[in-house]
Design an enzyme around this catalytic site. Sequence first.
Site, PDB file in Angstrom:
ATOM      1  N   CYS A  53      49.472  98.992 109.996  1.00 17.76           N
ATOM      2  CA  CYS A  53      50.286 100.072 109.432  1.00 17.76           C
ATOM      3  C   CYS A  53      50.608  99.745 107.969  1.00 17.76           C
ATOM      4  O   CYS A  53      50.267  98.661 107.469  1.00 17.76           O
ATOM      5  CB  CYS A  53      51.587 100.176 110.231  1.00 17.76           C
ATOM      6  SG  CYS A  53      52.508  98.618 110.179  1.00 17.76           S
ATOM      7  N   HIS A  83      53.727  90.026 113.864  1.00 22.16           N
ATOM      8  CA  HIS A  83      53.476  89.410 115.161  1.00 22.16           C
ATOM      9  C   HIS A  83      51.991  89.461 115.516  1.00 22.16           C
ATOM     10  O   HIS A  83      51.579  90.172 116.432  1.00 22.16           O
ATOM     11  CB  HIS A  83      54.329  90.082 116.233  1.00 22.16           C
ATOM     12  CG  HIS A  83      55.778  89.712 116.123  1.00 22.16           C
ATOM     13  ND1 HIS A  83      56.802  90.493 116.576  1.00 22.16           N
ATOM     14  CD2 HIS A  83      56.365  88.609 115.591  1.00 22.16           C
ATOM     15  CE1 HIS A  83      57.960  89.900 116.330  1.00 22.16           C
ATOM     16  NE2 HIS A  83      57.712  88.760 115.718  1.00 22.16           N
ATOM     17  N   HIS A 176      64.885  90.122 118.575  1.00 19.95           N
ATOM     18  CA  HIS A 176      63.785  90.441 117.659  1.00 19.95           C
ATOM     19  C   HIS A 176      64.276  90.329 116.210  1.00 19.95           C
ATOM     20  O   HIS A 176      65.390  90.754 115.887  1.00 19.95           O
ATOM     21  CB  HIS A 176      63.304  91.862 117.951  1.00 19.95           C
ATOM     22  CG  HIS A 176      62.013  92.219 117.276  1.00 19.95           C
ATOM     23  ND1 HIS A 176      61.960  92.563 115.940  1.00 19.95           N
ATOM     24  CD2 HIS A 176      60.745  92.269 117.726  1.00 19.95           C
ATOM     25  CE1 HIS A 176      60.702  92.828 115.614  1.00 19.95           C
ATOM     26  NE2 HIS A 176      59.943  92.648 116.682  1.00 19.95           N
ATOM     27  N   GLU A 178      63.631  91.966 113.549  1.00 18.95           N
ATOM     28  CA  GLU A 178      64.037  93.212 112.898  1.00 18.95           C
ATOM     29  C   GLU A 178      65.411  93.657 113.386  1.00 18.95           C
ATOM     30  O   GLU A 178      66.260  94.086 112.600  1.00 18.95           O
ATOM     31  CB  GLU A 178      63.002  94.314 113.164  1.00 18.95           C
ATOM     32  CG  GLU A 178      63.354  95.606 112.445  1.00 18.95           C
ATOM     33  CD  GLU A 178      62.511  96.778 112.918  1.00 18.95           C
ATOM     34  OE1 GLU A 178      61.280  96.619 113.082  1.00 18.95           O
ATOM     35  OE2 GLU A 178      63.095  97.853 113.135  1.00 18.95           O
ATOM     36  N   THR A 244      62.415  99.855 114.779  1.00 22.06           N
ATOM     37  CA  THR A 244      61.393 100.859 114.465  1.00 22.06           C
ATOM     38  C   THR A 244      60.248 100.927 115.478  1.00 22.06           C
ATOM     39  O   THR A 244      59.502 101.895 115.482  1.00 22.06           O
ATOM     40  CB  THR A 244      60.761 100.572 113.092  1.00 22.06           C
ATOM     41  OG1 THR A 244      60.311  99.222 113.095  1.00 22.06           O
ATOM     42  CG2 THR A 244      61.729 100.799 111.964  1.00 22.06           C
ATOM     43  N   CYS A 285      59.362 104.391 113.089  1.00 19.66           N
ATOM     44  CA  CYS A 285      58.559 104.600 111.882  1.00 19.66           C
ATOM     45  C   CYS A 285      57.353 105.480 112.214  1.00 19.66           C
ATOM     46  O   CYS A 285      57.041 105.710 113.385  1.00 19.66           O
ATOM     47  CB  CYS A 285      58.107 103.265 111.318  1.00 19.66           C
ATOM     48  SG  CYS A 285      56.783 102.555 112.261  1.00 19.66           S
ATOM     49  N   SER A 314      54.257  90.975 120.049  1.00 25.09           N
ATOM     50  CA  SER A 314      54.381  92.191 119.242  1.00 25.09           C
ATOM     51  C   SER A 314      55.070  93.296 120.042  1.00 25.09           C
ATOM     52  O   SER A 314      54.558  93.743 121.079  1.00 25.09           O
ATOM     53  CB  SER A 314      52.986  92.646 118.800  1.00 25.09           C
ATOM     54  OG  SER A 314      53.026  93.992 118.412  1.00 25.09           O
ATOM     55  N   SER A 315      56.216  93.719 119.546  1.00 20.54           N
ATOM     56  CA  SER A 315      56.996  94.744 120.252  1.00 20.54           C
ATOM     57  C   SER A 315      56.234  96.066 120.328  1.00 20.54           C
ATOM     58  O   SER A 315      56.118  96.683 121.390  1.00 20.54           O
ATOM     59  CB  SER A 315      58.318  94.935 119.517  1.00 20.54           C
ATOM     60  OG  SER A 315      58.990  96.052 119.988  1.00 20.54           O
ATOM     61  N   SER A 377      50.033  95.529 114.185  1.00 24.86           N
ATOM     62  CA  SER A 377      49.824  94.246 113.498  1.00 24.86           C
ATOM     63  C   SER A 377      48.472  93.633 113.854  1.00 24.86           C
ATOM     64  O   SER A 377      48.243  92.454 113.603  1.00 24.86           O
ATOM     65  CB  SER A 377      50.962  93.287 113.861  1.00 24.86           C
ATOM     66  OG  SER A 377      51.214  93.297 115.241  1.00 24.86           O
TER      67      SER A 377
HETATM   68  S1  SF4 Z   1      58.408  99.562 110.490  1.00 26.19           S
HETATM   69 FE1  SF4 Z   1      57.058  97.990 111.378  1.00 26.19          FE
HETATM   70  S2  SF4 Z   1      55.482  99.149 112.514  1.00 26.19           S
HETATM   71 FE2  SF4 Z   1      56.530 100.596 111.127  1.00 26.19          FE
HETATM   72  S3  SF4 Z   1      55.278 100.700 109.257  1.00 26.19           S
HETATM   73 FE3  SF4 Z   1      56.862  99.124 108.967  1.00 26.19          FE
HETATM   74  S4  SF4 Z   1      55.941  97.197 109.632  1.00 26.19           S
HETATM   75 FE4  SF4 Z   1      54.702  98.865 110.450  1.00 26.19          FE
END
Ligand code: SF4
Length: 408
Positions: A53, A83, A176, A178, A244, A285, A314-315, A377
Site C-alpha cells: 500500500c 509486518h 499492536h 499502531e 487502520t 485506510c 500482519s494485522s 505489507s
Molecule cells: S494505514 Fe497501514 S495499511 Fe493503510 S496505507 Fe498506511 S501503512 Fe498501509
Amino acid sequence: MKQFEVPIIYRSPFITAIKKKRKELDKMKRDFAPTLLDFGPLQIFVARHFGFCFGVENAIEIAFRTVDENPGKRIFLLSEIIHNPHVNADLQEHGIKFLQDTYGDPLISFDELKSDDIVIIPAFGTTLAIEKKLNDLGLRAEKYNTTCPFVEKVWNRSAAIAKQNYTVVIHGKPKHEETRATFSRAAANSPSVIVKDMDQAKQLAEYITGGKRPDDFYSQFQGQYSDGFDVNIHLKRIGVVNQTTMLASDTQAIADFLKQVMINKYNLAEENVDEHFADTRDTLCYATNDNQTAVVNMLQTNADLAIVVGGYNSSNTSHLVELCEQKLPTYFVNSEEKIVSPKQILHYNFHTKQEIETSNYLPDKENTKILLTSGASCPDALIEGVINKLVGFFNSSKNVSDLLKNME
Ligand code: SF4
C-alpha cells in the site's frame, strides 16, 4: 498516486502487468471482481487489490534511501518497519538494527544511542513518550519518520473529537504498535480506552448503562485506559476510531452498537445523537478497505481453497484470512517455500498463533480453483513465487510467461 522507489526484488513484472491492466480497464476502481489466471487444469483467481500500500511503499523507500545516503552511520529502526519478515530481514542485512520488538520490549537499550545515530520510525508511528525520548537524546526523529499519513489521519480524527469533549474509544489490538501510538496520542488530549473486539465493546456498554460495578472496569480494561480515566464521568460522550487495519465490518458493528447504547441510555433521536456519540465514520485506510472489499468479491467465486500471503504478525493480512475462512479452506503462508509439495503445506493458524502442517490440501480432481491474495505489507514477488509454485504442481500447458505475453 505517488510512485515510490522500492527495491526491484520486491516487484514482479507479472503482477505489475496484471495490476496495470486492471487499472487501465477500471480507472475509477469500481470493479472488485478478481482476475482469472487460467492455467488450464489450475485456475487462480487473484484479488482485484492486494500487496504493498501507499504507507508501506513510503516506509520502505525512506528506509532504503536512509541506508544509501548515510554510509558509515549507525541506523536503527524503532521496531519492524512493516509486518513482513522478508523486508525486515533485508533491512537488517543492510545493517539496520531494531531497538524494540513488535510489542515494544527492548532489544537494544536507548542508553546506547548517540546523538549522531539515525532512528527510523516505522509506518505504524510511535508513542509520544518514545518520540520525546528520541528528541531528548538529540535524535532528529522527524527526519526519518515513516509514519503513514493514513495513521496520522486517525490521530487527527481523535484530536478533533477530543476537542469536542468526547472520550476516544479505539477499536484495535491493544499490543499492536499502531494502536499503542494512536492510544498515546488520543490519551494526551482526552480520556481514551481501547476495545479489541465486540465482546469488549459489550463489556464497555455495561459500564455505560450501569449494568456493571464501575470499580470492575479498571481490572477488566487493565492497560487499555488512559491515566485518570473515571468510568463514572468519561463514558457519557464517546466517539469510535480504529486501528487502520481492522476488519471494516467489525469496526462498523462496534460503532453501530455503541451508538445504539447511547441512543437507548439517553433517549436520543438521530438529530441529537451527537450529544453523546461523535460521528467519526470509520477510520480504516483506503488499502484496508480496498483489500477487504476485493476479498469479499473474490469469495463470490466458487473455489476449492484460498491462499493468503503475508507476514504472520500482519494485522491486515490476518483479517483477509478471517474473511476467507468463513467461506472455504484457507491457508495463510508467508512465502512459496511453505507450499512444500502438492500434498503438503505449512501454514499459520492465527487463532492459535502456530504454524501447522496440512496434508492433501489440494483437491484430488482434474480442475482446481484457488483464490489468492496478500496483505498490504507483502511484496508482489512473493505472490508470483506462490503462483509459479502452484503452476509447477499441475500438468499445465501454460505458465506465467505465456499469460504475461497475452497481457502485452
Ligand atoms: S494505514 Fe497501514 S495499511 Fe493503510 S496505507 Fe498506511 S501503512 Fe498501509
